[in-house]
Design an enzyme around this catalytic site. Sequence first.
Site, short mmCIF file in Angstrom:
data_model
loop_
_atom_site.label_atom_id
_atom_site.label_comp_id
_atom_site.label_asym_id
_atom_site.label_seq_id
_atom_site.Cartn_x
_atom_site.Cartn_y
_atom_site.Cartn_z
CG ASN A 198 -1.78 1.09 1.27
OD1 ASN A 198 -1.84 1.82 0.65
ND2 ASN A 198 -2.72 1.15 2.26
CE LYS A 210 -0.42 2.46 6.50
NZ LYS A 210 -1.67 2.60 6.32
NE ARG A 251 -5.91 1.91 -0.10
CZ ARG A 251 -6.21 2.88 0.53
NH1 ARG A 251 -4.99 3.39 1.09
NH2 ARG A 251 -7.07 3.55 0.43
CG HIS A 255 -13.12 3.68 3.40
ND1 HIS A 255 -13.70 4.80 4.10
CD2 HIS A 255 -11.95 3.86 3.74
CE1 HIS A 255 -13.02 5.42 4.59
NE2 HIS A 255 -11.88 5.05 4.44
NE ARG A 313 -10.29 13.13 3.48
CZ ARG A 313 -9.93 11.76 3.59
NH1 ARG A 313 -10.80 11.06 4.06
NH2 ARG A 313 -8.92 11.28 3.04
N GLY A 353 -15.03 2.56 15.03
CA GLY A 353 -15.99 1.49 14.80
C GLY A 353 -15.53 0.27 15.58
CD GLU A 355 -9.06 -1.03 4.26
OE1 GLU A 355 -8.53 -0.67 5.24
OE2 GLU A 355 -9.04 -0.16 3.51
#
Length: 396
Positions: free
Chosen positions: A7, A14, A90, A179, A240, A332, A383
């Site tokens: 990624n 990463k 990714r 996402h 954001r 979450g 992911e």
Amino acid sequence: MKVLVVNCGSSSLKYQLIETDTEKVLAKGLCERIGIDGRLTHTPDGKPKMEKEVAMPNHTVAVKLVLEQLTDKENGVLTSLDEISAVGHRVVHGGEKFAQSTMITDEVLRQIEECNELAPLHNPANLIGIRACEELMPGVPMVAVFDTAFHQTMPARAYLYGLPYEYYDKYKVRRYGFHGTSHSYVSQRTADILGKDIKDLKIIVCHLGNGASVCAVDHGKSIDTSMGFTPLEGLLMGTRSGDIDPAIMEYIAEKENLDLPAVMEVLNKKSGVFGLSQKSSDFRDLKAAAEADDELCKATLEVYWYHVAKYIGSYVAAMNGVDAIAFTAGLGENDNVTREKVCAYLGYLGITIDPEKNDVHGEERVITTDDSLRKVLVVPTNEELAIARETLALVK
Ligand code: ADP
């Protein structure tokens, strides 16, 4: 089979090396400050974490250092690079071209490049990472997994904006959503945990991290999502703004004497819970401040929870119902208060949270009472694993 998942950001990279037979992470790590100075963190399975400052003038050098670490006598987990069967990359934006992950060819690279305009901060970095891996691992199959692909099933009524149609026609201005890898993985896990076929379920996934988006997954397909043409739309996030009246931009530009790039900088980097609370983009700080009676932090959290609940309500309308709601990503997965506060708005759906079950951090679990009409779950996203699985499926 061993799959390297990469990624690549503009100054970071990463990685995870995953054994796909067991889905075990053999090693993971991070290159930071590429092009500035360089710092490598490498964590091999079962061995101590290694951190070092090392010059990384560009991404090719960073990839080279990663490959050296993976085969290092002391910190390595491979005897030879030949053990890496494929690389999964990714890629943030696949535009309308990519509705699925794809094997990387010269033609695919050219098409990804065409999407650069749509994600100028991310796609060029993703491409650099792919090219660096190709240079250092010639002949190893490479796969691109797109953040936008899962949402390509959205119908036109969800992706068209109320703007002059020629902007869509000429410039492809539309909702893309992001996402996607996470929404796809979490919705499938939700169905698995409930022991149901995803094709029989209406699921809403709340990916609440520093970046945040909600997705309506109807019978396994994304039919709407809160991020739009860019990741700026939707929920207010760490920094954001999320949804605002677009006219505010002109008003603030005049008042504060800002040009368009400066306004965009405010919306992307200085807004959201950070801007509103005047304190932090990290919810742990906001919660601590709210507990210490900081009124602005309390108000910020209320605004945030209300926004999430409103999006859930709108997706219940979009799907004419919902069977399960899943919470994922940093907030979450870890913040029981956020889950409780959001679900407090959902009594009309017959949702009752069980406080004991909700006291969970980063584990898969149903958190509603047994008699709750609809299920709410915590489902940690992964992911990297999703990218490794997609890669495996394509190279097999
Ligand atoms: P990113 O979008 O950068 O991948 P993450 O999914 O890692 O973000 O989420 C990071 C955010 O999760 C942090 O900003 C923090 O606010 C929130 N978070 C992580 N752990 C907790 C926790 N225990 N309680 C509340 N918030 C948390």
